[in-house]
Design a protein around this motif. Structure first.
Motif, PDB file in Angstrom:
ATOM      1  N   GLY A  30      -1.032  -8.034 -34.011  1.00  0.00           N
ATOM      2  CA  GLY A  30      -1.486  -6.725 -33.523  1.00  0.00           C
ATOM      3  C   GLY A  30      -2.911  -6.447 -33.976  1.00  0.00           C
ATOM      4  N   ARG A  82       5.606   0.807 -38.442  1.00  0.00           N
ATOM      5  CA  ARG A  82       6.842   1.522 -38.798  1.00  0.00           C
ATOM      6  C   ARG A  82       6.842   1.978 -40.251  1.00  0.00           C
ATOM      7  N   ARG A  83       5.833   1.554 -41.026  1.00  0.00           N
ATOM      8  CA  ARG A  83       5.740   1.996 -42.419  1.00  0.00           C
ATOM      9  C   ARG A  83       4.379   2.626 -42.641  1.00  0.00           C
ATOM     10  N   ALA A  86       6.138   4.898 -32.120  1.00  0.00           N
ATOM     11  CA  ALA A  86       5.773   3.971 -31.039  1.00  0.00           C
ATOM     12  C   ALA A  86       5.785   4.671 -29.679  1.00  0.00           C
ATOM     13  N   VAL A 145       5.714  -6.763 -31.952  1.00  0.00           N
ATOM     14  CA  VAL A 145       6.682  -6.792 -33.062  1.00  0.00           C
ATOM     15  C   VAL A 145       7.380  -8.151 -33.035  1.00  0.00           C
ATOM     16  N   ASP A 158      12.882  -7.501 -33.599  1.00  0.00           N
ATOM     17  CA  ASP A 158      12.666  -6.046 -33.595  1.00  0.00           C
ATOM     18  C   ASP A 158      12.434  -5.473 -32.192  1.00  0.00           C
ATOM     19  N   ALA A 168       6.054 -11.262 -27.813  1.00  0.00           N
ATOM     20  CA  ALA A 168       7.179 -11.684 -28.667  1.00  0.00           C
ATOM     21  C   ALA A 168       7.695 -13.062 -28.262  1.00  0.00           C
ATOM     22  N   ASN A 207      -2.161 -17.403 -29.460  1.00  0.00           N
ATOM     23  CA  ASN A 207      -2.134 -18.089 -30.758  1.00  0.00           C
ATOM     24  C   ASN A 207      -3.210 -17.492 -31.679  1.00  0.00           C
TER      25      ASN A 207
HETATM   26  N1  LIG Z   1       1.492 -14.979 -35.489  1.00  0.00           N
HETATM   27  C1  LIG Z   1       1.458 -15.891 -34.520  1.00  0.00           C
HETATM   28  O1  LIG Z   1       0.932 -16.990 -34.657  1.00  0.00           O
HETATM   29  C2  LIG Z   1       2.049 -15.560 -33.174  1.00  0.00           C
HETATM   30  C3  LIG Z   1       1.685 -16.345 -32.076  1.00  0.00           C
HETATM   31  C4  LIG Z   1       2.220 -16.012 -30.841  1.00  0.00           C
HETATM   32  C5  LIG Z   1       3.094 -14.948 -30.720  1.00  0.00           C
HETATM   33  N2  LIG Z   1       3.446 -14.236 -31.819  1.00  0.00           N
HETATM   34  C6  LIG Z   1       4.383 -13.125 -31.647  1.00  0.00           C
HETATM   35  O2  LIG Z   1       3.718 -11.923 -31.993  1.00  0.00           O
HETATM   36  C7  LIG Z   1       4.656 -11.002 -32.525  1.00  0.00           C
HETATM   37  C8  LIG Z   1       4.107 -10.436 -33.823  1.00  0.00           C
HETATM   38  O3  LIG Z   1       3.932 -11.484 -34.737  1.00  0.00           O
HETATM   39  P1  LIG Z   1       3.171 -11.245 -36.112  1.00  0.00           P
HETATM   40  O4  LIG Z   1       2.948 -12.583 -36.704  1.00  0.00           O
HETATM   41  O5  LIG Z   1       2.014 -10.326 -35.884  1.00  0.00           O
HETATM   42  O6  LIG Z   1       4.317 -10.473 -36.933  1.00  0.00           O
HETATM   43  P2  LIG Z   1       4.130  -9.372 -38.102  1.00  0.00           P
HETATM   44  O7  LIG Z   1       2.897  -9.652 -38.878  1.00  0.00           O
HETATM   45  O8  LIG Z   1       5.446  -9.287 -38.817  1.00  0.00           O
HETATM   46  O9  LIG Z   1       3.870  -8.022 -37.292  1.00  0.00           O
HETATM   47  C9  LIG Z   1       4.862  -7.282 -36.659  1.00  0.00           C
HETATM   48  C10 LIG Z   1       4.661  -5.846 -37.087  1.00  0.00           C
HETATM   49  O10 LIG Z   1       5.479  -5.012 -36.276  1.00  0.00           O
HETATM   50  C11 LIG Z   1       5.950  -3.961 -37.103  1.00  0.00           C
HETATM   51  N3  LIG Z   1       7.114  -3.321 -36.461  1.00  0.00           N
HETATM   52  C12 LIG Z   1       8.386  -3.766 -36.362  1.00  0.00           C
HETATM   53  N4  LIG Z   1       9.137  -2.898 -35.664  1.00  0.00           N
HETATM   54  C13 LIG Z   1       8.324  -1.866 -35.327  1.00  0.00           C
HETATM   55  C14 LIG Z   1       8.518  -0.655 -34.618  1.00  0.00           C
HETATM   56  N5  LIG Z   1       9.721  -0.319 -34.114  1.00  0.00           N
HETATM   57  N6  LIG Z   1       7.469   0.174 -34.440  1.00  0.00           N
HETATM   58  C15 LIG Z   1       6.247  -0.145 -34.939  1.00  0.00           C
HETATM   59  N7  LIG Z   1       5.998  -1.293 -35.638  1.00  0.00           N
HETATM   60  C16 LIG Z   1       7.030  -2.134 -35.824  1.00  0.00           C
HETATM   61  C17 LIG Z   1       6.276  -4.667 -38.395  1.00  0.00           C
HETATM   62  O11 LIG Z   1       6.418  -3.710 -39.421  1.00  0.00           O
HETATM   63  P3  LIG Z   1       6.699  -4.140 -40.966  1.00  0.00           P
HETATM   64  O12 LIG Z   1       5.323  -4.335 -41.531  1.00  0.00           O
HETATM   65  O13 LIG Z   1       7.429  -2.996 -41.508  1.00  0.00           O
HETATM   66  O14 LIG Z   1       7.509  -5.411 -40.923  1.00  0.00           O
HETATM   67  C18 LIG Z   1       5.071  -5.583 -38.553  1.00  0.00           C
HETATM   68  O15 LIG Z   1       4.002  -4.946 -39.217  1.00  0.00           O
HETATM   69  C19 LIG Z   1       5.962 -11.767 -32.713  1.00  0.00           C
HETATM   70  O16 LIG Z   1       6.883 -11.397 -31.719  1.00  0.00           O
HETATM   71  C20 LIG Z   1       5.585 -13.208 -32.567  1.00  0.00           C
HETATM   72  O17 LIG Z   1       6.621 -13.951 -31.951  1.00  0.00           O
HETATM   73  C21 LIG Z   1       2.925 -14.498 -33.039  1.00  0.00           C
END
Ligand SMILES: NC(=O)c1ccc[n+]([C@@H]2O[C@H](COP(=O)([O-])OP(=O)(O)OC[C@H]3O[C@@H](n4cnc5c(N)ncnc54)[C@H](OP(=O)(O)O)[C@@H]3O)[C@@H](O)[C@H]2O)c1
Length: 273
Positions: free
Chosen positions: A15, A37-38, A57, A71, A75, A97, A120
């Motif tokens: 994000g 969410r926090r 949200a 998310v 989630d 996601a 990515n």
């Molecule tokens: N990172 C990668 O390389 C990559 C690549 C391609 C796709 N993705 C996809 O991108 C998505 C995010 O990945 P990420 O690595 O950024 O994960 P992340 O760092 O865990 O970020 C997700 C965030 O969403 C928050 N969240 C969860 N439920 C929520 C809600 N209801 N309302 C508001 N915020 C909420 C989480 O809060 P908390 O801080 O409380 O947990 C967390 O801060 C995933 O679905 C993943 O599959 C990631």
């Protein structure tokens, strides 16, 4: 066409990468809102990006042209329960996601245009690779809008949904394969007597140079490898060890495992496992 206003639901690492990338691409911070969410995470994300970050949200998504779902896959259902009903058919949802099928979003938001995308992390330096596919209500203008947003952080490619698990395994997970290779070469370099900082610099610039050469030379990896492999030389000696140790088969197994994991996550998200 003016830039679409954007809500990013999930102010985590991806994000934030998107928020910063959109700003580098010319979006005003005030055209973007994020949802966390926090409270602590909301404060951090706002500090890192300069983008207003709400704890609601549904409020963040209301009235925005584009709603990016960032998310974790587990989630997504809770998020859609909290804000699915507030999103309308004149908005566009882009889900990042991994593995979560379009059907999960379309069941929760019938008639809303949805695009499923797999970016990515090189998006953090505007060198991302994002493949995306259209949901059943995403018409040409929705796809153009999705492309405009996703292109802010790198290259894009449109594919059919059945190929996104393979994309996840290749380019979504791909940077981690390269980082592991960088680690392994760096450790071996230190064992060969190079100081650690010299080893790191050699590895970094070699990977960077090889990547640029691959993308700009218009030559295949096979041709480029042949160019550096003289008969009986040092590269040939190294290649022999890698081939004998099953390097290719190992890479193939790793990619198959990542694609299967993406399919399993998708089945679990869709409730069909
Ligand atoms: N990172 C990668 O390389 C990559 C690549 C391609 C796709 N993705 C996809 O991108 C998505 C995010 O990945 P990420 O690595 O950024 O994960 P992340 O760092 O865990 O970020 C997700 C965030 O969403 C928050 N969240 C969860 N439920 C929520 C809600 N209801 N309302 C508001 N915020 C909420 C989480 O809060 P908390 O801080 O409380 O947990 C967390 O801060 C995933 O679905 C993943 O599959 C990631």
């Amino acid at each position: 066409m003016s830039r679409p206003t954007i809500a990013i639901l999930g102010a985590g690492s991806l994000g934030e990468i998107f928020a910063r990338g959109l700003i580098r691409a010319g979006w005003e911070p005030s055209d973007i809102v994020m949802a966390a969410r926090r409270e602590e995470r909301a404060r951090e994300a706002a500090e890192h990006t300069g983008v207003e970050t709400l704890l609601d949200a549904a409020l963040a998504a209301t009235g925005r042209d584009v709603v990016i779902v960032a998310v974790k896959p587990k989630d997504v259902h809770t998020l859609l329960d909290s804000c699915g009903e507030t999103i309308t058919s004149d908005q566009l949802v882009i889900s990042l996601a991994a593995g979560v099928p379009l059907s999960v979003f379309e069941d929760a938001m019938p008639s809303v245009p949805v695009v499923r995308a797999m970016p990515n992390t090189p998006a953090a330096v505007d060198e991302g690779m994002t493949a995306y596919c259209a949901g059943s209500h995403a018409d040409e203008s929705a796809m153009a809008r999705a492309d405009e947003v996703l292109r802010a952080v790198g290259k894009t490619m449109q594919l059919s949904e059945d190929l996104l698990d393979a994309v996840t395994a290749v380019s979504g997970t791909g940077p981690a394969y390269i980082f592991l290779l960088a680690e392994a070469i760096g450790e071996a370099a230190v064992r060969e007597g190079l100081p650690r900082d010299a080893a790191e610099q050699l590895v970094e610039q070699t990977l960077r140079g090889a990547g640029i050469l691959l993308s700009e030379s218009h030559k295949s990896p096979v041709e480029l490898r042949a160019q550096v492999t003289s008969p009986g030389g040092t590269t040939a000696a190294a290649m022999h060890i890698l081939e004998e140790g099953g390097f290719r088969a190992l890479v193939e197994d790793a990619i198959r495992a990542a694609a299967q994991r993406s399919r399993d996550m998708g089945a679990s998200a869709a409730g069909t496992d």
